[in-house]
Design a protein around this motif. Structure first.
Motif, PDB file in Angstrom:
ATOM      1  N   TYR A  41      25.044  40.684 -78.102  1.00 56.72           N
ATOM      2  CA  TYR A  41      24.469  39.349 -78.243  1.00 56.72           C
ATOM      3  C   TYR A  41      25.557  38.281 -78.190  1.00 56.72           C
ATOM      4  N   VAL A  42      26.666  38.545 -78.852  1.00 55.40           N
ATOM      5  CA  VAL A  42      27.778  37.602 -78.853  1.00 55.40           C
ATOM      6  C   VAL A  42      28.306  37.393 -77.439  1.00 55.40           C
ATOM      7  N   LYS A  43      28.335  38.464 -76.643  1.00 58.67           N
ATOM      8  CA  LYS A  43      28.801  38.335 -75.257  1.00 58.67           C
ATOM      9  C   LYS A  43      27.869  37.439 -74.447  1.00 58.67           C
ATOM     10  N   LEU A  44      26.561  37.578 -74.647  1.00 56.95           N
ATOM     11  CA  LEU A  44      25.620  36.697 -73.961  1.00 56.95           C
ATOM     12  C   LEU A  44      25.889  35.234 -74.316  1.00 56.95           C
ATOM     13  N   LEU A  45      26.203  35.000 -75.587  1.00 56.82           N
ATOM     14  CA  LEU A  45      26.517  33.640 -76.023  1.00 56.82           C
ATOM     15  C   LEU A  45      27.791  33.131 -75.355  1.00 56.82           C
ATOM     16  N   SER A  46      28.822  33.964 -75.351  1.00 52.10           N
ATOM     17  CA  SER A  46      30.098  33.541 -74.774  1.00 52.10           C
ATOM     18  C   SER A  46      30.007  33.357 -73.264  1.00 52.10           C
ATOM     19  N   ASP A  47      29.117  34.095 -72.630  1.00 53.57           N
ATOM     20  CA  ASP A  47      28.923  33.963 -71.179  1.00 53.57           C
ATOM     21  C   ASP A  47      28.071  32.747 -70.812  1.00 53.57           C
ATOM     22  N   GLY A  48      27.478  32.108 -71.809  1.00 52.86           N
ATOM     23  CA  GLY A  48      26.628  30.954 -71.548  1.00 52.86           C
ATOM     24  C   GLY A  48      25.267  31.305 -70.985  1.00 52.86           C
ATOM     25  N   ALA A  49      24.827  32.559 -71.222  1.00 49.66           N
ATOM     26  CA  ALA A  49      23.554  33.006 -70.650  1.00 49.66           C
ATOM     27  C   ALA A  49      22.343  32.506 -71.434  1.00 49.66           C
ATOM     28  N   LEU A  50      22.557  32.099 -72.695  1.00 48.33           N
ATOM     29  CA  LEU A  50      21.445  31.706 -73.560  1.00 48.33           C
ATOM     30  C   LEU A  50      21.533  30.219 -73.859  1.00 48.33           C
ATOM     31  N   MET A  51      20.701  29.443 -73.215  1.00 48.16           N
ATOM     32  CA  MET A  51      20.771  27.985 -73.326  1.00 48.16           C
ATOM     33  C   MET A  51      20.715  27.509 -74.777  1.00 48.16           C
ATOM     34  N   PHE A  52      19.838  28.091 -75.565  1.00 42.31           N
ATOM     35  CA  PHE A  52      19.688  27.673 -76.953  1.00 42.31           C
ATOM     36  C   PHE A  52      20.080  28.788 -77.924  1.00 42.31           C
ATOM     37  N   GLU A  53      20.917  29.720 -77.433  1.00 36.99           N
ATOM     38  CA  GLU A  53      21.449  30.814 -78.261  1.00 36.99           C
ATOM     39  C   GLU A  53      20.339  31.718 -78.796  1.00 36.99           C
ATOM     40  N   GLN A  54      19.290  31.900 -77.977  1.00 39.37           N
ATOM     41  CA  GLN A  54      18.157  32.729 -78.389  1.00 39.37           C
ATOM     42  C   GLN A  54      17.709  33.631 -77.252  1.00 39.37           C
ATOM     43  N   VAL A  55      17.202  34.787 -77.614  1.00 37.40           N
ATOM     44  CA  VAL A  55      16.469  35.635 -76.678  1.00 37.40           C
ATOM     45  C   VAL A  55      14.991  35.483 -77.031  1.00 37.40           C
ATOM     46  N   PRO A  56      14.091  35.764 -76.070  1.00 35.11           N
ATOM     47  CA  PRO A  56      14.246  36.531 -74.841  1.00 35.11           C
ATOM     48  C   PRO A  56      14.970  35.798 -73.708  1.00 35.11           C
ATOM     49  N   LEU A  57      15.569  36.621 -72.854  1.00 33.93           N
ATOM     50  CA  LEU A  57      16.193  36.159 -71.626  1.00 33.93           C
ATOM     51  C   LEU A  57      15.556  36.921 -70.473  1.00 33.93           C
ATOM     52  N   VAL A  58      15.096  36.189 -69.474  1.00 33.70           N
ATOM     53  CA  VAL A  58      14.503  36.800 -68.285  1.00 33.70           C
ATOM     54  C   VAL A  58      15.266  36.324 -67.060  1.00 33.70           C
ATOM     55  N   GLU A  59      15.784  37.265 -66.297  1.00 29.54           N
ATOM     56  CA  GLU A  59      16.489  36.943 -65.053  1.00 29.54           C
ATOM     57  C   GLU A  59      15.556  37.242 -63.884  1.00 29.54           C
ATOM     58  N   MET A  60      15.171  36.199 -63.163  1.00 30.67           N
ATOM     59  CA  MET A  60      14.314  36.368 -62.005  1.00 30.67           C
ATOM     60  C   MET A  60      14.484  35.179 -61.060  1.00 30.67           C
ATOM     61  N   ASP A  61      14.296  35.433 -59.793  1.00 36.56           N
ATOM     62  CA  ASP A  61      14.392  34.402 -58.760  1.00 36.56           C
ATOM     63  C   ASP A  61      15.716  33.643 -58.830  1.00 36.56           C
ATOM     64  N   GLY A  62      16.778  34.366 -59.175  1.00 34.02           N
ATOM     65  CA  GLY A  62      18.090  33.756 -59.226  1.00 34.02           C
ATOM     66  C   GLY A  62      18.333  32.862 -60.422  1.00 34.02           C
ATOM     67  N   MET A  63      17.439  32.898 -61.408  1.00 33.47           N
ATOM     68  CA  MET A  63      17.567  32.046 -62.588  1.00 33.47           C
ATOM     69  C   MET A  63      17.668  32.871 -63.859  1.00 33.47           C
ATOM     70  N   LYS A  64      18.274  32.291 -64.866  1.00 33.27           N
ATOM     71  CA  LYS A  64      18.289  32.874 -66.199  1.00 33.27           C
ATOM     72  C   LYS A  64      17.372  32.022 -67.067  1.00 33.27           C
ATOM     73  N   LEU A  65      16.206  32.559 -67.368  1.00 33.63           N
ATOM     74  CA  LEU A  65      15.160  31.814 -68.060  1.00 33.63           C
ATOM     75  C   LEU A  65      15.140  32.156 -69.534  1.00 33.63           C
ATOM     76  N   VAL A  66      15.041  31.126 -70.375  1.00 32.05           N
ATOM     77  CA  VAL A  66      14.886  31.303 -71.811  1.00 32.05           C
ATOM     78  C   VAL A  66      13.712  30.443 -72.280  1.00 32.05           C
ATOM     79  N   GLN A  67      13.358  30.634 -73.542  1.00 29.33           N
ATOM     80  CA  GLN A  67      12.214  29.975 -74.169  1.00 29.33           C
ATOM     81  C   GLN A  67      10.896  30.593 -73.673  1.00 29.33           C
ATOM     82  N   THR A  68      10.225  31.253 -74.589  1.00 29.67           N
ATOM     83  CA  THR A  68       9.065  32.078 -74.255  1.00 29.67           C
ATOM     84  C   THR A  68       7.985  31.311 -73.494  1.00 29.67           C
TER      85      THR A  68
END
Length: 222
Positions: A41-68
């Motif tokens: 989880y910390v790695k996801l944060l450091s990589d900037g993958a979580l816009m608001f530091e929360q999961v779920p994270l969905v990768e589709m259509d070339g995007m990293k989507l957050v917020q359910t």
């Protein structure tokens, strides 16, 4: 990444389960990355993958989507599960928001102290039977679907919610025959029938292992 949908979450229901349901109904195959350690989880944060530091994270259509809600709306819009116009869409969203409110009460149960669960269960049953289920019973009296003349994400979430309620209160739909009939029709849809079979991507009810993992990954103390 554009050709592959990847879900990053815990190996359990939580906020990702409605997303799994909607992808399954849309016929979209996906892979899952299950968080099991704090470092992941910390790695996801450091990589900037979580816009608001929360999961779920969905990768589709070339995007990293957050917020359910945003994720669900994107999937619904892409796969024609979001109504035919703006007026239908706002009705779908109202129904879906209400269902998410109810589901989130159920999701919170495993993280509550044992002495508080009984009171919370009583509250959930009371609100489900007095506030939420009557709305859907009325909406479905003269229609096959909640909104318009085609399946929407709100219908899928209603099925998911009723199944969750029956896990806690097996006879809760006895006074809501229209919702019960709707549930039966929905379960017979091929994609949903497949998703309900053993071995599918549908997750079981949360257990102690799931709760322990979530708490450790998020550094959350009960």
């Amino acid at each position: 990444m554009s050709g592959k949908v990847v879900l990053t979450y815990f190996n359990g229901r939580g906020r990702m389960e409605s997303i799994r349901w909607l992808l399954a109904v849309a016929g979209v195959e996906f892979e899952e990355v299950n968080l099991t350690k704090r470092q992941e989880y910390v790695k996801l944060l450091s990589d900037g993958a979580l816009m608001f530091e929360q999961v779920p994270l969905v990768e589709m259509d070339g995007m990293k989507l957050v917020q359910t809600k945003a994720i669900l709306n994107y999937i619904a819009g892409k796969y024609n599960l979001y109504g035919k116009d703006l007026k239908e869409r706002v009705m779908i969203e109202m129904y879906a928001e209400g269902l998410q409110d109810l589901m989130q009460m159920i999701m919170a149960l495993p993280f509550m102290p044992p002495d508080a669960k009984k009171t919370k269960l009583e509250e959930i049953e009371r609100k489900a039977t007095s506030r939420y289920l009557p709305v859907f019973e009325k909406a479905l009296i003269s229609s096959q679907y909640l909104v318009g003349y085609q399946l929407s994400c709100a219908d899928v979430q209603l099925l998911e919610t009723t199944l969750m309620l029956e896990e806690k209160f097996p006879t809760i739909l006895s006074k809501f025959p229209v919702v019960k009939a709707f549930q039966g029709r929905m379960k017979n849809l091929p994609a949903i029938h497949k998703f309900l079979q053993p071995g599918s991507e549908r997750k079981p009810q949360p257990d102690d292992v799931y709760v322990k993992t979530v708490c450790e990954v998020l550094d959350f103390k009960l």
